[in-house]
Scaffold this motif. Sequence first.
Motif, short mmCIF file in Angstrom:
data_model
loop_
_atom_site.label_atom_id
_atom_site.label_comp_id
_atom_site.label_asym_id
_atom_site.label_seq_id
_atom_site.Cartn_x
_atom_site.Cartn_y
_atom_site.Cartn_z
N THR A 105 0.88 -1.17 0.00
CA THR A 105 0.00 0.00 0.00
C THR A 105 0.91 1.21 0.00
O THR A 105 1.72 1.39 0.92
N VAL A 106 0.82 2.04 -1.04
CA VAL A 106 1.78 3.13 -1.24
C VAL A 106 1.11 4.48 -1.06
O VAL A 106 0.09 4.79 -1.69
N VAL A 107 1.68 5.28 -0.19
CA VAL A 107 1.25 6.66 0.04
C VAL A 107 2.36 7.57 -0.45
O VAL A 107 3.53 7.39 -0.08
N ILE A 108 2.02 8.54 -1.29
CA ILE A 108 3.03 9.44 -1.85
C ILE A 108 2.66 10.89 -1.56
O ILE A 108 1.50 11.22 -1.32
N THR A 109 3.67 11.74 -1.58
CA THR A 109 3.44 13.17 -1.45
C THR A 109 4.08 13.92 -2.61
O THR A 109 4.99 13.43 -3.28
N GLY A 110 3.57 15.12 -2.83
CA GLY A 110 4.12 16.01 -3.84
C GLY A 110 3.71 17.43 -3.49
O GLY A 110 2.82 17.63 -2.65
N THR A 111 4.31 18.40 -4.11
CA THR A 111 4.01 19.79 -3.77
C THR A 111 2.81 20.35 -4.52
O THR A 111 2.29 21.40 -4.16
N LYS A 112 2.37 19.66 -5.58
CA LYS A 112 1.22 20.14 -6.35
C LYS A 112 -0.08 19.68 -5.69
O LYS A 112 -0.08 18.87 -4.77
N ALA A 113 -1.19 20.19 -6.19
CA ALA A 113 -2.47 19.98 -5.53
C ALA A 113 -2.98 18.55 -5.60
O ALA A 113 -3.64 18.07 -4.68
N SER A 114 -2.69 17.85 -6.69
CA SER A 114 -3.21 16.49 -6.84
C SER A 114 -2.29 15.67 -7.72
O SER A 114 -1.43 16.22 -8.44
N ALA A 115 -2.49 14.36 -7.71
CA ALA A 115 -1.68 13.48 -8.55
C ALA A 115 -1.90 13.77 -10.03
O ALA A 115 -1.02 13.54 -10.85
N PHE A 138 -0.96 12.87 -1.27
CA PHE A 138 -1.18 14.00 -0.38
C PHE A 138 -0.25 15.14 -0.80
O PHE A 138 0.92 14.92 -1.11
N GLN A 139 -0.79 16.35 -0.79
CA GLN A 139 0.03 17.51 -1.05
C GLN A 139 0.82 17.84 0.21
O GLN A 139 0.27 17.95 1.31
N LEU A 140 2.13 18.00 0.06
CA LEU A 140 2.98 18.30 1.21
C LEU A 140 4.28 18.94 0.78
O LEU A 140 4.96 18.42 -0.11
N ASP A 141 4.64 20.04 1.40
CA ASP A 141 5.95 20.65 1.26
C ASP A 141 6.74 20.28 2.49
O ASP A 141 6.50 20.81 3.58
#
Length: 243
Positions: free
Chosen positions: A36-46, A60-63
């Motif tokens: 089960t993979v949870v990822i983050t990025g700085t943009k609003a959505s995948a 999830f959006q995260l800086d």
Amino acid sequence: MFRDALDFTGKTVLITGGSSGIGNGIARCFRDCGATVVITGTKASAADYPDTDCADMRFFQLDVGDDKAVEAFDPGIDRLDVLVNSAGTVAYKRQEYEMETFRKVMDVNIMGMMHMCTKFYPMLVETKGSIVNVTSVASFRSTPGNPAYSASKGGGLTLTRTLANAWGRNGVRVNAILPGLVDTKLTKVTRDNPELYEASIKRTPLRRWGTPEEMGGIALFLASPLSGFVTGEGIVADGGANV
């Protein structure tokens, strides 16, 4: 035991920066091995990362360079087996010699790494889990145009060793991947410069750059029972360019 070592079914993996570049290559490898993979990025959505594959991943959006954002971050998971710190940034054209930019790069590359490690350490203790930090071969050589990048990556390697020493007694392993040149958005400035690109190929014994998926293979190894007695180490993956 080892036949099923790369089966991550039932495991939860959190990958910062998993929406693009090396982080996405790592995320896809864990996903394909059942995690089960949870990822983050700085943009609003995948959906804002159209050139990468984020299917079947929770985004999830995260800086990670924003302390308050990390403190408030709740991925809604009840267990964590692997934390991969792959979020990173760099500033070109000698911008890192300006203190504001220097701090921004350090905040993302090293402060964010430490904050994520300490935030999720209690969950990793519960599962006897593993941390994989993505640093760089810049950890042990100079990058004159990017002082913040090299300083933060060097810090990431020594932080890896320190946390491995401190947390090993509680069953948490901490290791690092040190990529050389990998074909991602962050290295596009070199890839698009024919002179720089050809020079990089000539000094690499394997005569090519690495891929995000190859970094994913190393992450799988470091998070699996195959490396169960390995902690505090950094695996260089640069095609032999620094041998």
